[in-house]
Scaffold this motif. Structure first.
Motif, PDB file in Angstrom:
ATOM      1  N   LEU A   1       9.282   1.203  -4.587  1.00 50.55           N
ATOM      2  CA  LEU A   1       8.090   1.995  -4.927  1.00 50.55           C
ATOM      3  C   LEU A   1       6.816   1.190  -4.666  1.00 50.55           C
ATOM      4  O   LEU A   1       5.857   1.682  -4.059  1.00 50.55           O
ATOM      5  CB  LEU A   1       8.121   2.383  -6.404  1.00 50.55           C
ATOM      6  CG  LEU A   1       8.766   3.711  -6.782  1.00 50.55           C
ATOM      7  CD1 LEU A   1       8.752   3.856  -8.298  1.00 50.55           C
ATOM      8  CD2 LEU A   1       8.034   4.881  -6.125  1.00 50.55           C
ATOM      9  N   LYS A   2       6.821  -0.058  -5.115  1.00 57.81           N
ATOM     10  CA  LYS A   2       5.616  -0.888  -4.951  1.00 57.81           C
ATOM     11  C   LYS A   2       5.335  -1.153  -3.475  1.00 57.81           C
ATOM     12  O   LYS A   2       4.184  -1.086  -3.024  1.00 57.81           O
ATOM     13  CB  LYS A   2       5.784  -2.205  -5.712  1.00 57.81           C
ATOM     14  CG  LYS A   2       5.665  -1.995  -7.218  1.00 57.81           C
ATOM     15  CD  LYS A   2       5.828  -3.285  -7.991  1.00 57.81           C
ATOM     16  CE  LYS A   2       5.622  -3.010  -9.490  1.00 57.81           C
ATOM     17  NZ  LYS A   2       6.237  -4.046 -10.319  1.00 57.81           N
ATOM     18  N   ASN A   3       6.393  -1.459  -2.738  1.00 59.47           N
ATOM     19  CA  ASN A   3       6.199  -1.701  -1.305  1.00 59.47           C
ATOM     20  C   ASN A   3       5.742  -0.425  -0.593  1.00 59.47           C
ATOM     21  O   ASN A   3       4.899  -0.477   0.297  1.00 59.47           O
ATOM     22  CB  ASN A   3       7.493  -2.209  -0.661  1.00 59.47           C
ATOM     23  CG  ASN A   3       7.835  -3.621  -1.110  1.00 59.47           C
ATOM     24  OD1 ASN A   3       7.022  -4.294  -1.750  1.00 59.47           O
ATOM     25  ND2 ASN A   3       9.036  -4.075  -0.789  1.00 59.47           N
ATOM     26  N   ALA A   4       6.314   0.717  -1.005  1.00 60.11           N
ATOM     27  CA  ALA A   4       5.948   1.985  -0.371  1.00 60.11           C
ATOM     28  C   ALA A   4       4.465   2.275  -0.598  1.00 60.11           C
ATOM     29  O   ALA A   4       3.759   2.745   0.298  1.00 60.11           O
ATOM     30  CB  ALA A   4       6.798   3.125  -0.920  1.00 60.11           C
ATOM     31  N   ARG A   5       4.001   1.947  -1.803  1.00 56.32           N
ATOM     32  CA  ARG A   5       2.574   2.144  -2.092  1.00 56.32           C
ATOM     33  C   ARG A   5       1.723   1.300  -1.131  1.00 56.32           C
ATOM     34  O   ARG A   5       0.750   1.774  -0.552  1.00 56.32           O
ATOM     35  CB  ARG A   5       2.299   1.753  -3.543  1.00 56.32           C
ATOM     36  CG  ARG A   5       0.849   1.912  -3.955  1.00 56.32           C
ATOM     37  CD  ARG A   5       0.559   1.129  -5.215  1.00 56.32           C
ATOM     38  NE  ARG A   5       0.922  -0.270  -5.040  1.00 56.32           N
ATOM     39  CZ  ARG A   5       1.117  -1.128  -6.053  1.00 56.32           C
ATOM     40  NH1 ARG A   5       0.999  -0.724  -7.291  1.00 56.32           N
ATOM     41  NH2 ARG A   5       1.432  -2.385  -5.801  1.00 56.32           N
ATOM     42  N   ASP A   6       2.126   0.043  -0.933  1.00 61.47           N
ATOM     43  CA  ASP A   6       1.336  -0.840  -0.072  1.00 61.47           C
ATOM     44  C   ASP A   6       1.464  -0.475   1.414  1.00 61.47           C
ATOM     45  O   ASP A   6       0.527  -0.644   2.180  1.00 61.47           O
ATOM     46  CB  ASP A   6       1.782  -2.297  -0.256  1.00 61.47           C
ATOM     47  CG  ASP A   6       1.420  -2.818  -1.647  1.00 61.47           C
ATOM     48  OD1 ASP A   6       0.604  -2.151  -2.319  1.00 61.47           O
ATOM     49  OD2 ASP A   6       1.943  -3.860  -2.044  1.00 61.47           O
ATOM     50  N   VAL A   7       2.660  -0.015   1.808  1.00 65.70           N
ATOM     51  CA  VAL A   7       2.880   0.246   3.234  1.00 65.70           C
ATOM     52  C   VAL A   7       2.406   1.637   3.644  1.00 65.70           C
ATOM     53  O   VAL A   7       1.845   1.810   4.713  1.00 65.70           O
ATOM     54  CB  VAL A   7       4.380   0.069   3.609  1.00 65.70           C
ATOM     55  CG1 VAL A   7       4.615   0.420   5.071  1.00 65.70           C
ATOM     56  CG2 VAL A   7       4.826  -1.359   3.339  1.00 65.70           C
ATOM     57  N   TYR A   8       2.622   2.622   2.770  1.00 63.81           N
ATOM     58  CA  TYR A   8       2.392   4.001   3.216  1.00 63.81           C
ATOM     59  C   TYR A   8       1.202   4.714   2.567  1.00 63.81           C
ATOM     60  O   TYR A   8       0.937   5.859   2.883  1.00 63.81           O
ATOM     61  CB  TYR A   8       3.669   4.834   3.009  1.00 63.81           C
ATOM     62  CG  TYR A   8       4.777   4.425   3.958  1.00 63.81           C
ATOM     63  CD1 TYR A   8       4.698   4.734   5.310  1.00 63.81           C
ATOM     64  CD2 TYR A   8       5.885   3.711   3.513  1.00 63.81           C
ATOM     65  CE1 TYR A   8       5.695   4.358   6.197  1.00 63.81           C
ATOM     66  CE2 TYR A   8       6.890   3.327   4.390  1.00 63.81           C
ATOM     67  CZ  TYR A   8       6.782   3.653   5.736  1.00 63.81           C
ATOM     68  OH  TYR A   8       7.762   3.271   6.610  1.00 63.81           O
ATOM     69  N   THR A   9       0.498   4.076   1.631  1.00 68.09           N
ATOM     70  CA  THR A   9      -0.653   4.790   1.036  1.00 68.09           C
ATOM     71  C   THR A   9      -1.900   3.916   1.035  1.00 68.09           C
ATOM     72  O   THR A   9      -2.674   3.923   0.076  1.00 68.09           O
ATOM     73  CB  THR A   9      -0.353   5.263  -0.415  1.00 68.09           C
ATOM     74  OG1 THR A   9      -0.125   4.111  -1.245  1.00 68.09           O
ATOM     75  CG2 THR A   9       0.862   6.154  -0.472  1.00 68.09           C
TER      76      THR A   9
END
Lengths: 94, 322
Positions: free
Chosen positions: A35-43
């Motif tokens: 979740l944390k990585n997705a926030r940084d990579v995709y938002t």
């Protein structure tokens, strides 16, 4: 080399009431980091207000070679589309 | 171009191969689990892998200036840009993984010096103006190459390129903005901008890869819809777009053969030094060894952190199962 982290599929819901949409994938050791990585990579540019992460190997899909038999039936059922029915102009809006 | 000299092999001629080619010719996108010729798969793994490595190694010449940016705002902008490059690398690694290679395998190839990345990132960023020139020229050349890749026949690659292109134009503009500010500054600042252009111009032209007559793999890649334009077409487009921008800045493009050609509606320009290009690809550029050493150090120094996260995840799973 250390153990490879599992792959996660990332789904993001934008701001305008649309449903979650697949945007890509990433590696992470667990759901929380995914979740944390997705926030940084995709938002990074306000792309979303909600993120779902799903481990890739939990997804079940049809074999692409069976696409023809799986998705062919509706092709003959054109009456499922409103455009199949011709409504005379003088009936007005419908 | 972030992928140079990608080997393709030759297409086979079986029934399945012919059906596959027909699908491509009809403009149908190929998806991860669809049947594809081994040559197509391997070419894409090489190209997307090379592209991903370029994004990751590309962080290094710019990272060099994060602590030295001339203002807090420039620093924040540069950080955001370098973070984007990391993101672009991730999108691309994931696209390559759909073809059956693992992320760690690709990383291992890069760290061992077996996988290529773009020649351009083996040049040093000596002054702040280099950060301007990299954004303006290198990202400009990358965009030239990446816009047509959005229509690549392989779905996951094309979708990654769509995301990347959306983000990339900020990179080029921030570079041009640095150059503009320097060119409107003192004599020394303008000279610094000119010096950066002098050093980055030719390496930027080399990014598109060798001339079409020497580009042995282009034909098959184009047939498979992996590549849409030839190297020379894209290089020409880049020169035509960039020269007027250099003129606007009041800078001189370091090419004595550069001249407007009315008949072709584009510029004539000189040949890059291809000997230099091949030397850089072979590992003999000014920074090849530094770049690989930096990547290896980052990977080794981060091992305890990756292992710690894995151990934590495993422990949490055990606790949850009890």
């Amino acid at each position: 080399m250390s153990k490879e982290w599992p792959l996660w599929e990332i789904f993001i819901r934008g701001q305008h009431g649309l449903s979650h949409r697949h945007v890509g994938s990433l590696h992470a050791p667990d759901a929380e980091m995914a979740l944390k990585n997705a926030r940084d990579v995709y938002t990074r540019r306000n792309e979303g207000m909600s993120i779902w992460v799903v481990e890739s190997n939990k997804i079940t899909a049809f074999d692409p070679d069976t696409a023809e038999q799986n998705f062919a039936a509706p092709k003959s059922k054109v009456y499922r589309h409103p455009s199949f029915f011709k409504i005379p102009d003088d009936v007005g809006a419908m | 171009m972030y992928a140079q000299l990608v080997e393709t092999g030759a297409a086979e001629t079986s029934e399945k191969d012919r059906e596959f080619q027909a699908k491509i010719d009809r403009g149908v996108r190929i998806e991860a689990n669809d049947w594809m010729p081994e040559g197509y798969r391997k070419t894409l793994i090489r190209q997307i892998g090379q592209h991903a490595h370029s994004e990751i190694v590309g962080q290094l010449p710019e990272g060099n200036w994060i602590t030295r940016a001339p203002s807090l705002q420039r620093k924040a902008i540069l950080l955001a840009k370098v973070q984007d490059e990391a993101g672009h690398g991730l999108y691309l690694y994931c696209a390559a993984e759909t073809l059956g290679i693992s992320r760690d395998e690709m990383t291992a190839q890069l760290l061992a010096g077996k996988a290529k990345y773009s020649s351009i990132f083996n040049y040093p960023t000596l002054t702040w103006a280099d950060i301007g020139a990299v954004g303006w020229l290198v990202d400009g050349a990358a965009i030239m190459n990446q816009v047509p890749l959005q229509r690549c026949s392989y779905g996951p690659y094309s979708r990654a390129m769509i995301r990347i292109c959306k983000e990339e134009s900020f990179h080029q503009r921030q570079g041009f903005d640095i150059m503009r500010q320097l060119c409107q500054g003192t004599e020394d600042q303008k000279a610094m901008a000119q010096d950066a252009l002098n050093r980055w111009w030719w390496p930027s032209l080399m990014m598109f890869g060798p001339s079409d007559k020497d580009s042995v793999h282009s034909e098959q890649s184009m047939k498979w819809g992996i590549k849409q334009n030839t190297n020379d077409e894209l290089r020409q487009k880049f020169v035509d777009q960039t020269v007027p921008q250099a003129e606007w800045l009041g800078l001189t493009v370091p090419d004595p053969d550069l001249a407007w050609n009315e008949d072709k509606g584009g510029y004539d320009f000189g040949e890059p030094d291809w000997t230099e290009f091949y030397e850089v690809l072979k590992g003999n550029g000014p920074c090849n060894r530094d770049r690989l050493a930096a990547r290896n150090k980052a990977w080794d120094d981060g091992a305890w952190y990756r292992d710690g996260l894995t151990a934590h995840a495993e422990k949490q799973q055990t606790i949850a199962a009890e």
